[in-house]
Each structure stands twice: as C-alpha cells, then as structure tokens.
Scaffold this motif. Structure first.
Motif, PDB file in Angstrom:
ATOM      1  N   LEU A 196      35.736  14.332 -14.600  1.00 11.56           N
ATOM      2  CA  LEU A 196      34.340  14.766 -14.631  1.00 11.56           C
ATOM      3  C   LEU A 196      33.392  13.575 -14.683  1.00 11.56           C
ATOM      4  N   ASP A 197      33.782  12.528 -15.407  1.00 12.17           N
ATOM      5  CA  ASP A 197      32.945  11.326 -15.480  1.00 12.17           C
ATOM      6  C   ASP A 197      32.770  10.697 -14.100  1.00 12.17           C
ATOM      7  N   THR A 198      33.858  10.651 -13.325  1.00 10.86           N
ATOM      8  CA  THR A 198      33.761  10.095 -11.973  1.00 10.86           C
ATOM      9  C   THR A 198      32.844  10.943 -11.100  1.00 10.86           C
ATOM     10  N   LEU A 199      33.000  12.262 -11.178  1.00 11.27           N
ATOM     11  CA  LEU A 199      32.141  13.156 -10.404  1.00 11.27           C
ATOM     12  C   LEU A 199      30.688  13.021 -10.839  1.00 11.27           C
ATOM     13  N   GLN A 200      30.457  12.893 -12.154  1.00  6.99           N
ATOM     14  CA  GLN A 200      29.095  12.731 -12.657  1.00  6.99           C
ATOM     15  C   GLN A 200      28.482  11.421 -12.171  1.00  6.99           C
ATOM     16  N   ARG A 201      29.280  10.365 -12.129  1.00  6.50           N
ATOM     17  CA  ARG A 201      28.782   9.081 -11.635  1.00  6.50           C
ATOM     18  C   ARG A 201      28.347   9.181 -10.174  1.00  6.50           C
ATOM     19  N   MET A 202      29.132   9.890  -9.372  1.00  6.38           N
ATOM     20  CA  MET A 202      28.785  10.017  -7.958  1.00  6.38           C
ATOM     21  C   MET A 202      27.488  10.803  -7.786  1.00  6.38           C
ATOM     22  N   LEU A 203      27.338  11.898  -8.519  1.00  6.49           N
ATOM     23  CA  LEU A 203      26.119  12.693  -8.416  1.00  6.49           C
ATOM     24  C   LEU A 203      24.907  11.924  -8.946  1.00  6.49           C
ATOM     25  N   SER A 204      25.102  11.171 -10.017  1.00  2.93           N
ATOM     26  CA  SER A 204      23.998  10.371 -10.564  1.00  2.93           C
ATOM     27  C   SER A 204      23.581   9.274  -9.588  1.00  2.93           C
ATOM     28  N   TYR A 205      24.569   8.675  -8.915  1.00  2.00           N
ATOM     29  CA  TYR A 205      24.247   7.640  -7.928  1.00  2.00           C
ATOM     30  C   TYR A 205      23.471   8.245  -6.755  1.00  2.00           C
ATOM     31  N   ALA A 206      23.821   9.472  -6.368  1.00  4.84           N
ATOM     32  CA  ALA A 206      23.078  10.147  -5.301  1.00  4.84           C
ATOM     33  C   ALA A 206      21.635  10.403  -5.721  1.00  4.84           C
ATOM     34  N   ALA A 207      21.423  10.729  -7.000  1.00  2.00           N
ATOM     35  CA  ALA A 207      20.059  10.940  -7.486  1.00  2.00           C
ATOM     36  C   ALA A 207      19.291   9.627  -7.572  1.00  2.00           C
ATOM     37  N   GLU A 208      19.967   8.559  -7.994  1.00  2.00           N
ATOM     38  CA  GLU A 208      19.306   7.257  -8.105  1.00  2.00           C
ATOM     39  C   GLU A 208      18.867   6.725  -6.742  1.00  2.00           C
ATOM     40  N   THR A 209      19.631   7.036  -5.709  1.00  2.00           N
ATOM     41  CA  THR A 209      19.308   6.566  -4.357  1.00  2.00           C
ATOM     42  C   THR A 209      18.487   7.586  -3.573  1.00  2.00           C
ATOM     43  N   ASP A 210      17.956   8.599  -4.270  1.00  2.00           N
ATOM     44  CA  ASP A 210      17.051   9.594  -3.685  1.00  2.00           C
ATOM     45  C   ASP A 210      17.695  10.441  -2.596  1.00  2.00           C
ATOM     46  N   VAL A 211      19.008  10.595  -2.649  1.00  2.00           N
ATOM     47  CA  VAL A 211      19.664  11.506  -1.715  1.00  2.00           C
ATOM     48  C   VAL A 211      19.463  12.949  -2.173  1.00  2.00           C
ATOM     49  N   ILE A 212      19.533  13.174  -3.488  1.00  2.00           N
ATOM     50  CA  ILE A 212      19.230  14.481  -4.070  1.00  2.00           C
ATOM     51  C   ILE A 212      18.141  14.290  -5.122  1.00  2.00           C
ATOM     52  N   ARG A 213      17.464  15.375  -5.457  1.00  2.00           N
ATOM     53  CA  ARG A 213      16.350  15.266  -6.400  1.00  2.00           C
ATOM     54  C   ARG A 213      16.815  14.937  -7.808  1.00  2.00           C
ATOM     55  N   ALA A 214      17.840  15.637  -8.259  1.00  2.00           N
ATOM     56  CA  ALA A 214      18.336  15.439  -9.625  1.00  2.00           C
ATOM     57  C   ALA A 214      19.824  15.724  -9.651  1.00  2.00           C
ATOM     58  N   SER A 215      20.488  15.109 -10.610  1.00  2.00           N
ATOM     59  CA  SER A 215      21.928  15.300 -10.756  1.00  2.00           C
ATOM     60  C   SER A 215      22.203  16.347 -11.826  1.00  2.00           C
ATOM     61  N   PRO A 216      23.048  17.341 -11.544  1.00  2.00           N
ATOM     62  CA  PRO A 216      23.384  18.324 -12.580  1.00  2.00           C
ATOM     63  C   PRO A 216      24.170  17.667 -13.713  1.00  2.00           C
ATOM     64  N   LYS A 217      23.884  18.082 -14.926  1.00  2.00           N
ATOM     65  CA  LYS A 217      24.572  17.539 -16.095  1.00  2.00           C
ATOM     66  C   LYS A 217      25.874  18.292 -16.295  1.00  2.00           C
ATOM     67  N   LEU A 218      26.996  17.601 -16.122  1.00  2.00           N
ATOM     68  CA  LEU A 218      28.305  18.232 -16.252  1.00  2.00           C
ATOM     69  C   LEU A 218      28.755  18.184 -17.705  1.00  2.00           C
ATOM     70  N   LYS A 219      29.251  19.293 -18.198  1.00  2.00           N
ATOM     71  CA  LYS A 219      29.659  19.405 -19.598  1.00  2.00           C
ATOM     72  C   LYS A 219      31.124  19.018 -19.746  1.00  2.00           C
ATOM     73  N   ARG A 220      31.375  18.034 -20.617  1.00  2.00           N
ATOM     74  CA  ARG A 220      32.735  17.580 -20.860  1.00  2.00           C
ATOM     75  C   ARG A 220      33.439  18.513 -21.836  1.00  2.00           C
ATOM     76  N   LEU A 221      34.762  18.480 -21.815  1.00  2.00           N
ATOM     77  CA  LEU A 221      35.560  19.278 -22.738  1.00  2.00           C
ATOM     78  C   LEU A 221      35.655  18.588 -24.087  1.00  2.00           C
ATOM     79  N   SER A 222      35.692  19.374 -25.144  1.00  2.00           N
ATOM     80  CA  SER A 222      35.864  18.819 -26.476  1.00  2.00           C
ATOM     81  C   SER A 222      37.325  18.431 -26.681  1.00  2.00           C
ATOM     82  N   THR A 223      37.542  17.258 -27.258  1.00  2.00           N
ATOM     83  CA  THR A 223      38.909  16.789 -27.525  1.00  2.00           C
ATOM     84  C   THR A 223      39.171  16.626 -29.011  1.00  2.00           C
TER      85      THR A 223
END
Length: 388
Positions: A135-162
């Motif tokens: 999930l962290d890797t997927l979140q990084r990719m979506l955040s990078y897309a938002a930072e480079t203005d490809v998408i407006r905002a990155s969805p916040k992915l919820k991690r599992l409790s350990t």
C-alpha cells in the motif's frame, strides 16, 4: 515486445538497426533507434522512447492508466531511491497491483479499489506488514501523480493495523550460540560470533573494516552497510543512523586472532581460484550460516536470528529497552518493544519493595527549621502620631 535487430542492405553495405514496437492506450508505436552495440543499450533506448511518448500524452491532457503511469513513477524512483527500494517497488506494482487494477485510469482509482486489493491479499495469506508495504508503494505512486499535476489529489489509503498481535521472536540460547560457532567452518566462525554478540545486521557485518575497530577502547563503529551485490555500492546503515557497539571479551579475542589480508574484516572468499575486492556476497553469507546451523543441528537460523539473540540476551539481563534501541540502531521505540516481554521483573520488584518502606517526611535530606524559627518577625504596630 523487446527490441529486435533489423538488417538492411544500403548501397551494398549491411546496416544493423535496433527497432522497437510498443502499444499505449490501444495505439501502436514503432520506430528504430540509432546504431547500438548490445541488447541492453537498445532496451534502455526503447524505455526512453516509451517514457517520452507517455509524457507527451500526459502533457496533452490524456489521463494515463496505472499500468502506463507505473513506468513514469518507477523511472523517477530509480533515480531518487536506492536500487533495492526500486526493485521492491517494481515487484509490488507489477505482481500485486497492476494485474488486477492496472487498466484503471489514475483519476478513477478510489479508496474502494485499495480496499479490494487489501481483501484479496488477506485472502491470499499475505502478512499484514507486507500488505502495508504494498500500500505504501501504491500511495507513493498516487502522491507523485498529484505532485506532478497529473491528478488533482491523491486518495488517502488506509493501512492495516499490526498492533493486534504480539510478534514472536526467535533467538538462541548461550549454549546454542556456542554450538553454532564451534560447528561453523573456520572462515565463518568469527563472523557468526560477532553477529550474535553485537547485534549487527548482515549488511553491516559485510561492510565492517579494520578502520572501524578500536581495540584500545573495545568499540566497533558501524558507519556503513554492504548490500552484498557487486552492482550496489556501500551506503549508510539502515535508517541512516551510525552507531557504536562495545566488544565483549570473546569478540575482542576473536577479532584479534584474524589475519589482516584486506581492508575488510571478512573479505570476499575465493571461488575456483578467483576472488573479488570487497565484502562477502549475500549468497555466500546465506550458505555460510546454513552450513553452520546444519552442522550444529539447529533449524531456521538466519543472520537476523543472531541479531534477535543479542537483543534478547540484553533484555533478559535487565538492560533497558532504551539502551537496546540505541545499540541496535532502531529508528523508533516500537521496533525494540517486541523484546519487552522478555524483560525480567526487576523494576516491578524494586517498586513493590520501595512501597514497603516508611514514607520519608524530608526526602531531600535537608535540615528544615521549625515553623516558629522560620517565620519572619512581626513588624511592630505604631500608633498614629506616636513618632512625634
């Protein structure tokens, strides 16, 4: 498809060119590269063409899919992150995310899709920590897309409790450590002993040099780590924290007995008469500990088990978790808290014994005068006109 070589005859001469063909969003792209020497260079040139083509599509306002944008994200990570991090992120995306959700456009990926992925991974038996890493890797990719203005905002992915489950720690007893070292081949005995008595990571052991040792103060300076691969340079230790660990008497004696044949304490071993400069390889270290464990009759012993052995031995002897955290180089106290259940009840017994003592009225031990002695003198009352 991979690049392929095309031979043509021009003016009586045979000309070799590397040609490429790939598909983006249902459209075919093909062409040829300049004259190159090998397949690897041609593949790199093809990748540059694909990324440039994708960048043009993004600039034109055409929303890429997760499969398409993963190439852009991973290319950026390869430049900014370490090689191992890049390889792990590539595996997370291409093996566990893109096969089922790669067809979605970036702006059409929502939190419910991440929940679908989490449930699928849980059903497949993946560990919760592994799922969080993906999930962290997927979140990084979506955040990078938002930072480079490809998408407006990155969805916040919820991690599992350990925190719901106490992690079990495997460690060796002192007798098992002695048996492991005695049963090990001579070229591995000292390395295994130092691992079990200093808690150093395997990469830190591979990178350890004679310049990092101070035999007078009996201190080992841990300043870098070696991934164990010839294509990767030595870097700073995990979490970027340099630290020092003390030598025990047996570690001090074992290191003094070693011969200095290289800058590294445990240099790479020769293979069929050939050797290489640097520390020992990753595969060689795994083979060494497996050989020693098999000879000692021990199962499931790894280099990280020896690190657990060091930490467990300290905690069971009453060393505080804060000190153990510093010696292990943990980034936060949560990593060290897994050893808390091994701590003896010394502190609890001391607290109970202290409560049985009489309460001290003057804990500071200072002499206090009585209230009458310490009270300030009263000022005399002077009647009006008495001073005339």
């Amino acid at each position: 498809m991979p690049p392929y070589q095309d031979k043509r005859t021009v003016n009586g001469k045979t000309v070799k060119r590397w040609r490429y063909k790939f598909q983006l969003r249902g459209k075919q792209y093909s062409g040829s590269t300049a004259k190159l020497n090998n397949t690897r260079a041609a593949a790199a040139a093809l990748e540059r063409v694909r990324l440039a083509t994708l960048d043009d599509r993004i600039s034109a306002g055409k929303m890429p899919t997760l499969v398409e944008y993963a190439d852009v994200f991973l290319a950026n990570q390869k430049r900014s992150a370490g090689l191992l991090t890049h390889e792990g992120q590539t595996s997370h995306l291409h093996k566990h995310v893109l096969p089922t959700h790669g067809h979605l456009h970036l702006d059409a990926f929502y939190r419910r899709h991440a929940e679908e992925l989490k449930q699928r991974w849980l059903d497949d038996g993946a560990a919760r920590s592994t799922i969080n890493t993906r999930l962290d890797t997927l979140q990084r990719m979506l955040s990078y897309a938002a930072e480079t203005d490809v998408i407006r905002a990155s969805p916040k992915l919820k991690r599992l409790s350990t925190d719901h489950k106490v992690k079990s720690i495997k460690y060796l007893t002192d007798a098992q450590v002695a048996e492991l070292v005695d049963s090990a081949p001579p070229q591995w005995a000292s390395m295994l002993l130092v691992a079990a008595r200093t808690g150093m990571r395997i990469g830190e052991l591979r990178a350890l040099k004679w310049a990092h040792l101070n035999f007078d103060t009996r201190v080992i300076a841990i300043v870098e780590t070696n991934p164990g691969r010839p294509d990767m340079p030595e870097t700073s230790p995990k979490s970027g924290k340099q630290r020092t660990v003390p030598m025990t008497d047996e570690v001090h004696a074992a290191l003094l007995e070693l011969k200095r044949t290289s800058a590294w304490i445990w240099p790479a071993l020769e293979w069929h008469g050939r050797g290489r400069d640097g520390g020992r390889s990753q595969s060689g270290c795994q083979h060494g500990i497996r050989t020693a464990a098999k000879a000692a009759g021990l199962k499931n012993v790894t280099w990280h088990v020896l690190r657990h052995t060091y930490a467990s031995a300290l905690v069971m002897r009453g060393v505080s978790l804060m000190v153990v955290q510093e010696l292990l180089g943990h980034a936060n106290a949560k990593q060290t808290a897994v050893y808390a259940h091994l701590a003896p009840g010394f502190a609890h017994h001391a607290a109970v014994a202290a409560l049985d003592l009489p309460l001290l009225t003057n804990p500071s031990g200072l002499h206090l005068s009585s209230t009458a002695e310490s009270a300030p003198p009263e000022r005399p009352v002077i009647a009006p006109g008495a001073d005339k």
